[in-house]
Design a protein around this motif. Structure first.
Motif, PDB file in Angstrom:
ATOM      1  N   GLY A  80       0.348  -1.636   0.037  1.00  0.00           N
ATOM      2  CA  GLY A  80      -0.357   0.029  -0.084  1.00  0.00           C
ATOM      3  C   GLY A  80       1.099   0.696  -0.243  1.00  0.00           C
ATOM      4  O   GLY A  80       0.499   2.365  -0.362  1.00  0.00           O
ATOM      5  N   GLN A  81       2.133   0.794   0.155  1.00  0.00           N
ATOM      6  CA  GLN A  81       2.769   2.550   0.361  1.00  0.00           C
ATOM      7  C   GLN A  81       3.459   3.217  -1.415  1.00  0.00           C
ATOM      8  O   GLN A  81       3.848   3.413  -1.027  1.00  0.00           O
ATOM      9  N   GLY A  82       2.578   1.977  -2.239  1.00  0.00           N
ATOM     10  CA  GLY A  82       3.814   2.657  -3.865  1.00  0.00           C
ATOM     11  C   GLY A  82       4.868   2.354  -3.809  1.00  0.00           C
ATOM     12  O   GLY A  82       5.502   2.784  -4.902  1.00  0.00           O
ATOM     13  N   ASP A  83       5.596   1.600  -2.976  1.00  0.00           N
ATOM     14  CA  ASP A  83       7.293   1.386  -3.290  1.00  0.00           C
ATOM     15  C   ASP A  83       7.368   0.387  -4.115  1.00  0.00           C
ATOM     16  O   ASP A  83       8.350   0.292  -4.766  1.00  0.00           O
ATOM     17  N   PHE A  84       6.472  -0.460  -5.157  1.00  0.00           N
ATOM     18  CA  PHE A  84       6.423  -1.718  -6.007  1.00  0.00           C
ATOM     19  C   PHE A  84       5.391  -1.638  -6.679  1.00  0.00           C
ATOM     20  O   PHE A  84       5.345  -2.942  -7.404  1.00  0.00           O
ATOM     21  N   LYS A  85       5.200  -0.484  -7.605  1.00  0.00           N
ATOM     22  CA  LYS A  85       4.134  -0.111  -8.523  1.00  0.00           C
ATOM     23  C   LYS A  85       4.973  -0.923  -9.904  1.00  0.00           C
ATOM     24  O   LYS A  85       4.657  -1.222 -10.632  1.00  0.00           O
ATOM     25  N   HIS A  86       6.138  -0.147 -10.019  1.00  0.00           N
ATOM     26  CA  HIS A  86       6.840  -0.441 -11.079  1.00  0.00           C
ATOM     27  C   HIS A  86       7.027  -2.146 -11.713  1.00  0.00           C
ATOM     28  O   HIS A  86       8.047  -2.874 -12.847  1.00  0.00           O
ATOM     29  N   MET A  87       6.733  -3.422 -10.354  1.00  0.00           N
ATOM     30  CA  MET A  87       7.520  -4.535 -10.102  1.00  0.00           C
ATOM     31  C   MET A  87       6.074  -5.380  -9.961  1.00  0.00           C
ATOM     32  O   MET A  87       4.730  -5.396 -10.239  1.00  0.00           O
ATOM     33  N   ALA A  88       6.331  -6.966 -10.912  1.00  0.00           N
ATOM     34  CA  ALA A  88       4.741  -7.320 -11.325  1.00  0.00           C
ATOM     35  C   ALA A  88       4.960  -8.079  -9.705  1.00  0.00           C
ATOM     36  O   ALA A  88       5.553  -7.903  -9.393  1.00  0.00           O
ATOM     37  N   VAL A  89       3.787  -8.955 -10.403  1.00  0.00           N
ATOM     38  CA  VAL A  89       2.433  -9.131  -8.732  1.00  0.00           C
ATOM     39  C   VAL A  89       4.166 -10.507  -8.205  1.00  0.00           C
ATOM     40  O   VAL A  89       3.691 -10.562  -6.962  1.00  0.00           O
ATOM     41  N   LYS A  90       4.352 -11.402  -9.195  1.00  0.00           N
ATOM     42  CA  LYS A  90       4.776 -12.174  -8.229  1.00  0.00           C
ATOM     43  C   LYS A  90       6.853 -11.505  -7.667  1.00  0.00           C
ATOM     44  O   LYS A  90       6.850 -12.026  -6.911  1.00  0.00           O
ATOM     45  N   ASP A  91       7.329 -10.780  -8.591  1.00  0.00           N
ATOM     46  CA  ASP A  91       8.264 -10.405  -7.803  1.00  0.00           C
ATOM     47  C   ASP A  91       7.887  -9.405  -6.981  1.00  0.00           C
ATOM     48  O   ASP A  91       8.302  -9.790  -5.763  1.00  0.00           O
ATOM     49  N   ILE A  92       6.873  -8.283  -6.570  1.00  0.00           N
ATOM     50  CA  ILE A  92       6.528  -8.205  -5.481  1.00  0.00           C
ATOM     51  C   ILE A  92       6.147  -9.479  -4.389  1.00  0.00           C
ATOM     52  O   ILE A  92       7.319  -9.070  -2.906  1.00  0.00           O
ATOM     53  N   SER A  93       5.717 -10.377  -4.229  1.00  0.00           N
ATOM     54  CA  SER A  93       5.565 -11.413  -3.326  1.00  0.00           C
ATOM     55  C   SER A  93       7.122 -11.640  -3.069  1.00  0.00           C
ATOM     56  O   SER A  93       7.401 -12.215  -1.211  1.00  0.00           O
TER      57      SER A  93
END
Length: 323
Positions: free
Chosen positions: A262-275
């Motif tokens: 929710g902080q917006g630090d991973f907007k540029h990343m894919a969902v798999k990479d975010i997890s």
């Protein structure tokens, strides 16, 4: 007294040697009526009783009464034949009836369970699976059918009615309708867009009325049945939407994940990479840093227990430790 009385009698009695007549002890009592007759013959006078009144010969002992006696005349009174006590018992005692020689039929032995072949076992297992799926479909509840909500779907449906007149085969008519839907005019597209929006609103109203006709507990059980159906049939059964359902408590890790994404630090990343990135950060936290999320999880868990009792009217299931 009897000897003196006999000596004062007539000549017949005087000539008798009474000493010889009564040489033995007298065991039988002379009836008083006989003595009275002798007295009347001798002097014609009324005699006094020569002895105390003795029981008459008609009074028999109790032992004699128990025997069968024929009708006799004692003192001029006829006595009836009496039955012995043994006979009375025999008459009162009910006669035993002979048991019937026919005995109860023996119960038939239960037939042994027939051994099933492998093919029969597979057929039985398949039937049990079909029965289980049938019961789950009833519990899963079938939502009302929706009206088309997309413009393309409405266009193909409208053009298919026109193409049926030109093509005999349904598949040919459907292919022609798909091609005609791509050539819609702007006016036709706007008209179909309005129809789609109207259908969407109608679907929402119909669904809300339908879902409210069931209790929240029935809807929850229906979603559990849908999960089982998806696993058994390999077919997607989406859960039913209901605002009344109680939201499950979030685990400590889920709370941390939602906070980080929710902080917006991973907007540029894919969902798999975010997890993968968030999981790595979670493992790097110390125990003291994780205590914050553990407290939030405990508070959310208490909320879930409270709402579960209020909405479903029963005790909630215990949480797993991972939660």
């Amino acid at each position: 007294m009897p000897l003196n009385l006999a000596r004062r009698g007539g000549g017949i009695l005087r000539s008798l040697h009474l000493s010889d007549a009564f040489s033995r002890p007298i065991r039988i009592t002379i009836a008083q009526s006989h003595v009275r007759r002798i007295s009347l013959i001798t002097r014609g006078q009324t005699l006094r009783p020569i002895s105390r009144v003795l029981p008459s010969a008609s009074v028999l002992s109790q032992r004699l009464l128990k025997t069968d006696a024929t009708t006799s005349d004692v003192n001029g009174v006829k006595t009836k034949r009496t039955k012995s006590t043994k006979d009375e018992k025999e008459t009162k005692k009910p006669k035993k009836t002979k048991k019937s020689s026919a005995t109860k039929p023996k119960p038939k032995p239960k037939p042994k369970a027939r051994q099933l072949t492998e093919k029969q076992k597979e057929a039985k297992k398949a039937q049990e699976l079909r029965d289980q799926i049938k019961d789950l479909k009833i519990a899963a509840l079938e939502a009302p059918k929706k009206l088309p909500e997309r413009v393309t779907t409405l266009a193909i449906k409208e053009k298919f009615q026109e193409a049926r007149n030109s093509y005999s085969k349904p598949q040919d008519a459907f292919k022609a309708a798909t091609d005609l839907a791509k050539t819609l005019s702007q006016e036709e597209r706007e008209h179909l867009a309005a129809v789609a929006e109207s259908n969407k609103n109608a679907n929402a109203t119909a669904y809300n009325e339908w879902i409210k006709s069931y209790t929240p507990l029935q809807v929850k059980d229906a979603n559990l049945a849908r999960v089982k159906l998806t696993r058994l049939t390999k077919k997607k059964y989406p859960p039913l939407r209901d605002d009344r359902l109680v939201k499950r408590a979030s685990s400590s890790y889920v709370i941390f994940y939602l906070e980080r994404t929710g902080q917006g630090d991973f907007k540029h990343m894919a969902v798999k990479d975010i997890s993968a990135r968030v999981a790595e950060e979670w493992k790097g936290l110390t125990e003291s840093e994780k205590e914050k999320y553990d407290r939030l999880h405990a508070a959310d868990r208490e909320r879930y227990f409270r709402e579960y009792r209020e909405v479903y009217g029963e005790e909630p299931a215990k949480f797993r430790r991972s939660e």
